[in-house]
Design a protein around this motif. Sequence first.
Motif, PDB file in Angstrom:
ATOM      1  N   ALA A   1      28.311  -3.703  24.754  1.00  0.00           N
ATOM      2  CA  ALA A   1      27.954  -2.343  24.350  1.00  0.00           C
ATOM      3  C   ALA A   1      26.623  -2.352  23.608  1.00  0.00           C
ATOM      4  O   ALA A   1      25.740  -1.532  23.859  1.00  0.00           O
ATOM      5  CB  ALA A   1      29.054  -1.746  23.481  1.00  0.00           C
TER       6      ALA A   1
ATOM      7  N   GLU B   1      26.024   6.350  27.406  1.00  0.00           N
ATOM      8  CA  GLU B   1      27.081   6.727  26.471  1.00  0.00           C
ATOM      9  C   GLU B   1      28.453   6.395  27.029  1.00  0.00           C
ATOM     10  O   GLU B   1      29.302   5.804  26.347  1.00  0.00           O
ATOM     11  CB  GLU B   1      27.008   8.225  26.165  1.00  0.00           C
ATOM     12  N   THR B   2      28.662   6.757  28.300  1.00  0.00           N
ATOM     13  CA  THR B   2      29.954   6.493  28.939  1.00  0.00           C
ATOM     14  C   THR B   2      30.258   4.999  28.908  1.00  0.00           C
ATOM     15  O   THR B   2      31.358   4.561  28.583  1.00  0.00           O
ATOM     16  CB  THR B   2      29.932   6.954  30.410  1.00  0.00           C
ATOM     17  N   GLU B   3      29.237   4.227  29.254  1.00  0.00           N
ATOM     18  CA  GLU B   3      29.434   2.781  29.350  1.00  0.00           C
ATOM     19  C   GLU B   3      29.757   2.175  27.984  1.00  0.00           C
ATOM     20  O   GLU B   3      30.665   1.356  27.844  1.00  0.00           O
ATOM     21  CB  GLU B   3      28.157   2.147  29.934  1.00  0.00           C
TER      22      GLU B   3
ATOM     23  N   GLU C   1      31.060   3.657  25.475  1.00  0.00           N
ATOM     24  CA  GLU C   1      32.393   4.107  25.082  1.00  0.00           C
ATOM     25  C   GLU C   1      33.469   3.224  25.717  1.00  0.00           C
ATOM     26  O   GLU C   1      34.398   2.776  25.050  1.00  0.00           O
ATOM     27  CB  GLU C   1      32.576   5.558  25.536  1.00  0.00           C
ATOM     28  N   THR C   2      33.303   2.953  27.012  1.00  0.00           N
ATOM     29  CA  THR C   2      34.281   2.104  27.716  1.00  0.00           C
ATOM     30  C   THR C   2      34.373   0.734  27.076  1.00  0.00           C
ATOM     31  O   THR C   2      35.457   0.205  26.830  1.00  0.00           O
ATOM     32  CB  THR C   2      33.855   1.931  29.192  1.00  0.00           C
TER      33      THR C   2
ATOM     34  N   THR D   1      33.536  -0.175  24.053  1.00  0.00           N
ATOM     35  CA  THR D   1      34.092  -0.109  22.700  1.00  0.00           C
ATOM     36  C   THR D   1      35.608  -0.008  22.765  1.00  0.00           C
ATOM     37  O   THR D   1      36.314  -0.685  22.015  1.00  0.00           O
ATOM     38  CB  THR D   1      33.526   1.114  21.948  1.00  0.00           C
ATOM     39  N   LYS D   2      36.093   0.798  23.711  1.00  0.00           N
ATOM     40  CA  LYS D   2      37.538   0.931  23.872  1.00  0.00           C
ATOM     41  C   LYS D   2      38.156  -0.416  24.212  1.00  0.00           C
ATOM     42  O   LYS D   2      39.182  -0.805  23.677  1.00  0.00           O
ATOM     43  CB  LYS D   2      37.849   1.934  24.992  1.00  0.00           C
TER      44      LYS D   2
END
Lengths: 624, 374
Positions: free
Chosen positions: A573, A604-606, A608-609, A611-612
Amino acid sequence: MSSIKEKFNQISPSEFFYSNRDLAGFSNPTRSLYTAVREFVENALDACDQKGILPDVHLTIKAVDPDKPDPKPYILTVKDNGPGIDAEHIPLAFGTVLYGSKFGLKQARGMFGLGATMAILYGQITTNKPVIVKSSSDAKIQNQFEILLDIQKNKPVILKHTTKDISKKGLSVSICLEGDYSKAGNKIRDYVYETSLITPYASITFDDPKGNKFSHPRFVKDIPPPPTIIRPHPHGIDVERIRRMIVESQFEIPTIDDAMIEKVRKDLGLSKKNLSFTSIMDKAKKKWKNLPRQVRVVIALMSFLKMDFEKLNKIRIEDIDMPNKKLFYWDFGDSQSKSIDMDPESQYYKQLTNTVQGEPLTTFLTKRFQRVGPTTAVKFAEFAKLKPEKRMGTLTNQELVNLSDSLQKFDDFMAPDSSCLAPLGAEPLEKGIKKFFNPDFVAVVQRPASAYSGFPFIIEMGIAYGGDIKTGGPHVYRYANRIPLLYDEGSDVVIKVVNDTDWGRYKVKGEPPFIIVSHICSTRIPYKTAGKENVADRQEIERELRLALQFLSRKLSSFMSKRGQAEAAKKRANLYAKYIPMIAEFCTELAGKKKEPNYKKMLETEIETETKKAVKEEKEIGNK
Amino acid sequence: MATSKTKKDSKAKARSKKADDKQKNILEMLKSHGAKIYDDLDNGQFPKFSIPSRSVSNIVYDKKLRQYILGNNAALRSSRNSAQLRSFTQLMWLAFFANRLTNEKKSSTLRDVYYSSQAFAVEFEDQSESDNIIVDLEAVTSKPREDFHIFPEERSSIFGDLNIEYTIPGYEGKTMNLANHPDGYSIGPSLTTAELVDTSAEIVIAIEKGGLFTRFVEEQVDKKFKSIIINTGGQAPRSTRTLLKRLHDEMKLPIICLTDGDVYGEHIAMVIKSGSANAAHLRELTVPDAKWVGVWATDIEKYKLPTIPMTESDIKRCYDLQKDPRYQDGIWKKELDVFLRLKRKAELEAFSKYGLTNITDKYLPQKLELAKSL
């Protein structure tokens, strides 16, 4: 050999230990202070353990004259809430060497309470002050003693004895000894700290000479199950021990005195005073089944002597020579030794044989050793080339050596009974490690019981990573029978096993924040030295340690790789956030455009993924 | 006079147009690469591109081209792959930087590129990492770095009667004769990009060492043997190899190589002739007709040269080269075998034993004569 032994018997045990005190860890003021603390704290914990009491132990060290430079006299006091000691035993327990309650085969911190007496002895010879013992074993009266040790006679000298009312059981021992706290302080604090880790059910406080208080409250409410006392295992025995066991097993010829005659009379139910020999025998025959062994022996002797009680009173039995079937006695009447022949056909002959020659081999084995059944005993007799019915009392020296040798070599004995061991248990150990180190990862294991040379042992081990643990690991905490081992770690078998491990293989690299707690429980820890600080590398123990460590290391390895995955997700990330904007910047000019490409949403999407993903991995390994 | 001037002008104009076209091509190509990345990002995709694999398994020897070339294997570089993200960004930056260099007709060196990166917050561990990315750019574009105005540090030089005309900004149209300065001219960006106008020389002698280069200039080898002398400074840099190729192709000059009498010397000549595996992704760097004239292993015995023993690594190098397809026949194989048999080697300076000018008076003429028959 025998001449050396005689010499030792001539000096008192106190004198012997006085001249060999460095063997027991009293070599200098620093080590002595540490050892004294250890001995008293361990005695207190052992006493509580034995009675199933949750221990409260208070340790205080005070300088007699705080302004003097070290080494100087200190007053060391250890107080517990244990069962206390009955007043009648106190002088002997604290004023003689080799007097204690810890004889018997089971796991305990110390063996014979010897160390504490050594500490008292050391205190006395360095400061000439008595030991002060306060004890209450009934929660009503406290006995207070001031005792000095008469070294040459190995006898207590009571200087003072007072009593007072009290409402709690417990024992407090206070000695004055020369010590060096400025040098021993670190070790003593470590000792108290590490002891509380392996004794989580104990509450331990320490007031040091500088006025600091160290408090380690209990954080486990249950005491681990206490060990049971068991018989020895055939593999763990030597000639001397067998000799002693035989002596114990042989029934003594009772002394025929007034009290004994009175007892015989009572058991036979004889009311008249002067009964004839024949009527006594008649009576005995009828009551034989219900007679105690001692009485039977007296009756048997009387049967050969053909004497009534009155005559019996005037002689002393000198010897019973079974092979020659002769009975020797001293006649006080005409002051001479006499002998009579015994009839081997007599029913009483067997009674005497049993008494004098001891048990048959098979009975000896099944009764005196753990886990030996009749079948094994007979098999063993064959192996040792001894008759199963061979009387133990008739063994020659050579046969004894042969027996001891065969006991070691016979492979068909069952493994030692481990019920005499008291491991801490995986759960309290894990709790302790978590409390002390607040780690990111912890794993503990208790190995099944194993044995070396007939002594059962159990390995418990814990491993922890991260959290409050300082870097530069692995830091190894060594314990043996719930005692922390702080000195001489270089030559210890645990350290050897840890050092042999290639940590890189378990994904542990660099200067990891990482600890290993190792606990060896055994009825006999194979210490390398009398100072009891390092464990010798017995093959069986080394193997168990290795298996325990490998098991835990694999768990650590899977934690490390999961942690690695979580870290990698985080790292990814971060990398995207760092590099994608740069790529956008460079390609904009390269493509001859003015406006940067619309990449923000994708980024942003990437992130977020990723980090999750990281959070999920961390939850999975979340061990806190 | 007038006609000749016009002729010269038109020639110059043609040359300038050629250079402009080349620059335009490079810029177009970079732009198209950039546009592809830009579009990917704009469409919400992680940009990626393919790059020919430079792994050993993908380097093959092309007998027709007489050099090593890359096979068909290619690898995908994706900015989604976090392991490649860093090098992806570095390469993007390099393309961006090369674009600026080319656009503004500015030159840079390998070292300069490494330091320039810092101004853009692009990290390189060390210069070898940035050098490696430069090779990546060459592989992706199939163009040598010199086309992007990136040059190695100069250490090789040239001397002899050769007229050149500069094309670099500020010197356009200016001419120079390369015999004007006895120290020789260093082969840098301006010389590499200059137009080769004319020469009276009939041969190019590439020599491995600076010391001998100076000796050759002093002994007027350029005049005596109508030659251009080039000091390769050990293994010839690519700009020097490019220049050698141009002298051969554009000026129709034969190239001969004179190296130390050891296995490394032999290979210096081979690289000039057929390139190196390191540059398998590039063409136009080789002179397949170049000839190695010495010092041969057989010369050691023939000229009774003083020698020193080969080291372990010398011997290992011999065995390595025996496996190379280019060393399977001719003098290449023969000399390699003799080196292995002798296990000794000789420097170019070994001829000094028979007098300082022995090499130019005796050895060189014999070798030049021999070269004609090679």
